[in-house]
Scaffold this active site. Structure first.
Site, short mmCIF file in Angstrom:
data_model
loop_
_atom_site.label_atom_id
_atom_site.label_comp_id
_atom_site.label_asym_id
_atom_site.label_seq_id
_atom_site.Cartn_x
_atom_site.Cartn_y
_atom_site.Cartn_z
N ASP A 150 -6.27 -3.48 -6.86
CA ASP A 150 -4.90 -3.92 -7.16
C ASP A 150 -4.83 -5.44 -7.31
O ASP A 150 -5.75 -6.16 -6.91
CB ASP A 150 -3.90 -3.44 -6.10
CG ASP A 150 -4.37 -3.71 -4.67
OD1 ASP A 150 -5.27 -4.54 -4.48
OD2 ASP A 150 -3.82 -3.09 -3.74
N GLU B 205 2.90 3.13 -2.71
CA GLU B 205 3.75 3.28 -1.54
C GLU B 205 4.23 4.74 -1.44
O GLU B 205 4.10 5.51 -2.40
CB GLU B 205 4.96 2.33 -1.66
CG GLU B 205 4.60 0.85 -1.66
CD GLU B 205 4.09 0.35 -0.30
OE1 GLU B 205 4.35 0.99 0.73
OE2 GLU B 205 3.41 -0.70 -0.30
#
Ligand code: F6R
Length: 240
Positions: free
Chosen positions: A66, A142
């Site tokens: 990421d 998430e």
């Protein structure tokens, strides 16, 4: 699932051992990396083994899981800067073998598409290292992220933004988005190495490994991975 529980002082060496074995079996390993506190010692150990133990990374490709959107090159908060400082500037991974989900000159959609394409062109990720957040996030995935998601732009949680706040003079400068491998991208890796250390991770490790598989706990999807290796220090394994 292969589960390794170590004394805290042995954690980094145990994680490095998995990677050394992976590279011994496949010198041109495509290695997925994560940057967080958990992997700092692993990277240090890999550097040590490179300098003193003959670990050769010349054929390895590194794919970072990421990156924040909108940071200039070299910004102290960026994942790219951290992996450069912790690993790349000390070992012999060739610059052309480093794949990042970041390119300031391209749109985020294009970055995501090209990142997935780069992984495919290299034959897929052989071994993906993942850390875990206290809410079960992996990468910037998430709770609530669909399991089918490939690399995408994600809104940063307040926690993720807070973790890098110290590098910014004002709240408004903190990135709001990141580009992350999706859960599907991670699940397509041939092997996943889940690392967690510290008592703060004990609850989420228990829920992720033994609770229901649910998008409420993104890491729980890893229960379905056929080649998952979990390395925990004793405090993180306290609820197992
Ligand atoms: C970082 C990343 C994050 C971390 C996670 C755990 O590249 O992908 O998902 O792995 O937030 O962070 P630490 O290791 O700091 O507890």
């Amino acid at each position: 699932m292969k589960l390794i529980i170590t004394e805290p002082r042995d954690f980094d060496a145990a994680a490095a051992r998995e990677i050394v074995e992976q590279i011994a079996q496949k010198p041109d390993t495509v290695l997925g990396t994560a940057t967080g506190n958990t992997t700092i010692g692993l990277h240090r150990e890999l550097v040590r083994l490179h300098h003193g133990g003959g670990l050769d990374l010349a054929k390895v490709t590194l794919c970072q899981i990421d990156e924040y959107v909108g940071l200039p090159p070299g910004h102290a908060a960026s994942c790219c800067t951290r992996i450069n400082e912790q690993l790349l500037s000390h070992v012999n991974i060739a610059p052309e073998n480093v794949v990042f989900p970041h390119d300031a000159a391209r749109s985020p959609e294009d970055v995501c598409r090209r990142f997935e394409q780069s992984i495919r062109t290299r034959g897929g990720i052989d071994c993906q290292v993942v850390g875990i957040g206290e809410n079960g996030h992996i990468g910037f995935n998430e709770p609530g992220t669909p399991f089918e998601a490939t690399t995408h732009m994600a809104l940063l949680s307040a926690r993720a933004a807070g973790a890098i706040a110290r590098w910014f003079a004002a709240q408004a400068e903190i990135p709001r988005e990141g580009i992350t491998m999706g859960i599907k991208t991670i699940m397509l890796s041939k092997k996943v190495l889940l690392l967690a250390k510290g008592a703060d991770k004990a609850d989420i490790i228990h829920r992720s490994l033994f609770g229901p598989v649910s998008t409420d706990v993104p890491a729980s999807v890893l229960q379905l991975h056929p080649q998952m290796v979990v390395i925990l220090d004793q405090p993180a394994a306290a609820r197992i």
